[in-house]
Scaffold this motif. Structure first.
Motif, PDB file in Angstrom:
ATOM      1  N   LEU A 144       0.985  -1.098  -0.022  1.00 50.30           N
ATOM      2  CA  LEU A 144      -0.038  -0.138   0.062  1.00 50.30           C
ATOM      3  C   LEU A 144       0.765   1.198   0.216  1.00 50.30           C
ATOM      4  O   LEU A 144       1.961   1.354   0.710  1.00 50.30           O
ATOM      5  CB  LEU A 144      -0.794   0.190   1.208  1.00 50.30           C
ATOM      6  N   LEU A 145       0.390   2.055  -0.782  1.00 57.08           N
ATOM      7  CA  LEU A 145       1.421   3.510  -0.672  1.00 57.08           C
ATOM      8  C   LEU A 145       0.809   4.366   0.798  1.00 57.08           C
ATOM      9  O   LEU A 145      -0.495   4.500   0.727  1.00 57.08           O
ATOM     10  CB  LEU A 145       0.959   4.468  -1.938  1.00 57.08           C
ATOM     11  N   PRO A 146       1.885   4.532   1.280  1.00 56.16           N
ATOM     12  CA  PRO A 146       1.735   5.527   2.621  1.00 56.16           C
ATOM     13  C   PRO A 146       0.813   6.793   2.180  1.00 56.16           C
ATOM     14  O   PRO A 146       1.325   7.500   1.235  1.00 56.16           O
ATOM     15  CB  PRO A 146       2.822   5.513   3.137  1.00 56.16           C
ATOM     16  N   LEU A 147      -0.252   7.098   2.931  1.00 56.86           N
ATOM     17  CA  LEU A 147      -0.796   8.321   2.831  1.00 56.86           C
ATOM     18  C   LEU A 147       0.065   9.662   2.915  1.00 56.86           C
ATOM     19  O   LEU A 147      -0.238  10.532   2.595  1.00 56.86           O
ATOM     20  CB  LEU A 147      -1.997   8.382   3.811  1.00 56.86           C
ATOM     21  N   GLY A 148       1.098   9.420   4.039  1.00 55.57           N
ATOM     22  CA  GLY A 148       2.111  10.353   3.946  1.00 55.57           C
ATOM     23  C   GLY A 148       2.708  11.173   2.702  1.00 55.57           C
ATOM     24  O   GLY A 148       3.339  12.011   2.638  1.00 55.57           O
ATOM     25  N   ARG A 149       2.652  10.273   1.424  1.00 57.24           N
ATOM     26  CA  ARG A 149       3.305  10.487   0.348  1.00 57.24           C
ATOM     27  C   ARG A 149       2.381  11.419  -0.419  1.00 57.24           C
ATOM     28  O   ARG A 149       2.729  11.850  -1.675  1.00 57.24           O
ATOM     29  CB  ARG A 149       3.824   9.311  -0.466  1.00 57.24           C
TER      30      ARG A 149
END
Length: 349
Positions: free
Chosen positions: A122-127
């Motif tokens: 999953l792509l971290p939301l922080g990015r």
């Protein structure tokens, strides 16, 4: 006739865009360039894509992932303003060429088995703020690049309905801001408004058909359609931008076959820059024109004695089995070719 063609093409492009997660804007760029000046294409495109985003948002509003929107939009908006400003200073065609090449890297993935949803990291939301900044900058500069970021949306764990709804929400404010900036910079011309209105009508009509189509699609097919849209957009962008650059730089490729030789010549700014030559006995060689000042010091010093009273027609640096220089001379009514080895060897005619 061209207006009808634009409407039909835009309708089909936005229908495909709805089921492929984007791509309509990049596909429409070549056709819009036939209708409006190049600098006004992003403005015309933004009118249509803004209408498309608004209509999709109305249809899919229950599926919006607001946690994604909150992280994406704050950096996307100022970056889009910067991209729109850059459009008034630089030619976007070189950015389009790079984007097209990037999109074509998805071609191998089109023929691989689609990963099971949730199987990829999953792509971290922080990015997302960085993703929003990149999307905003490129969107302001070229008009529409949403399809470039399809893979990022897939890796957020969003369903197909959530991707459509969240992207529409992210992009609607982006396009409205860009339209205001394009108007400020004088890029929102009358032809751009007319072309944009045609595209907007087609986009809104396509949004009506989107829910029934998406409801019948499997997630794997949705992703494969997205990859296909990315590859198609890449082909369109590379083809269009390459043609534009070659026309602007007076560049072309010529094929000549004198005698037993076959030569592919590259011209840039109206002058020969390089050539690949195939001889029946000598194989392939790469050649590029040079001046006398580019010759090694020894050859430059010996050149007056070699040329004598003849006239230099051209000098080429040749990379084949052996690196050497080739000089063409006119002696009276004859054309003479002399090979000049870069070492201490003697010239050969």
């Amino acid at each position: 006739m061209i207006v009808l063609l634009l409407f039909v093409t835009a309708f089909l492009a936005f229908v495909v865009s709805a089921v492929a997660g984007g791509g309509a804007g990049l596909v429409l760029i070549p056709l819009l360039r036939l209708v409006v000046p190049v600098a006004s294409v992003p403005a015309a495109l933004s009118i249509g894509t803004a209408a498309s985003s608004l209509s999709r948002l109305g249809v899919f509003r229950r599926h919006v992932r607001w946690d994604v929107v909150r992280r994406f939009v704050p950096t996307a908006l100022p970056a889009a303003a910067l991209g729109a400003w850059l459009l008034t200073r630089f030619d976007a065609v070189y950015v389009e060429l790079m984007l097209g090449g990037f999109l074509l890297f998805n071609l191998p993935a089109l023929f691989r088995r689609m990963p099971v949803p949730g199987a990829e990291p999953l792509l971290p939301l922080g990015r997302l703020p960085w993703l929003g900044a990149a999307a905003g900058l490129l969107s302001g500069f070229t008009g529409a690049v949403g399809v470039v970021f399809n893979r990022a949306y897939y890796r957020m764990g969003l369903s197909k309905d959530e991707i459509v709804a969240t992207r529409a929400t992210n992009e609607v404010l982006l396009h409205l801001l860009k339209l205001a900036i394009y108007a400020w910079f004088g890029l929102l011309t009358r032809p751009a408004l007319v072309a944009g209105a045609v595209v907007a009508g087609a986009a809104m009509l396509a949004s009506v058909a989107a829910p029934s189509i998406l409801g019948r699609m499997r997630e794997s097919l949705f992703r494969r359609a997205g990859l296909a849209a990315m590859v198609a957009s890449g082909i369109a962008l590379v083809t269009l931008s390459t043609g534009h650059i070659m026309a602007a730089q007076r560049a072309w490729i010529a094929f000549v076959a004198p005698g037993d030789e076959q030569e592919l010549q590259l011209y840039w700014q109206g002058r020969p820059r390089a050539a690949v030559e195939h001889e029946a006995e000598g194989g392939l060689s790469f050649e590029r024109p040079v001046s006398a000042a580019d010759l090694p010091h020894r050859l430059r010093a010996a050149l007056p004695g070699i040329v004598g009273s003849a006239t230099i027609i051209g000098i080429e640096e040749v990379f084949a089995g052996q690196h050497h220089y080739e000089i063409r001379l006119r002696r009276g009514h004859r054309i003479v070719e002399i090979d000049l080895p870069p070492d201490d060897g003697a010239p050969t005619a």
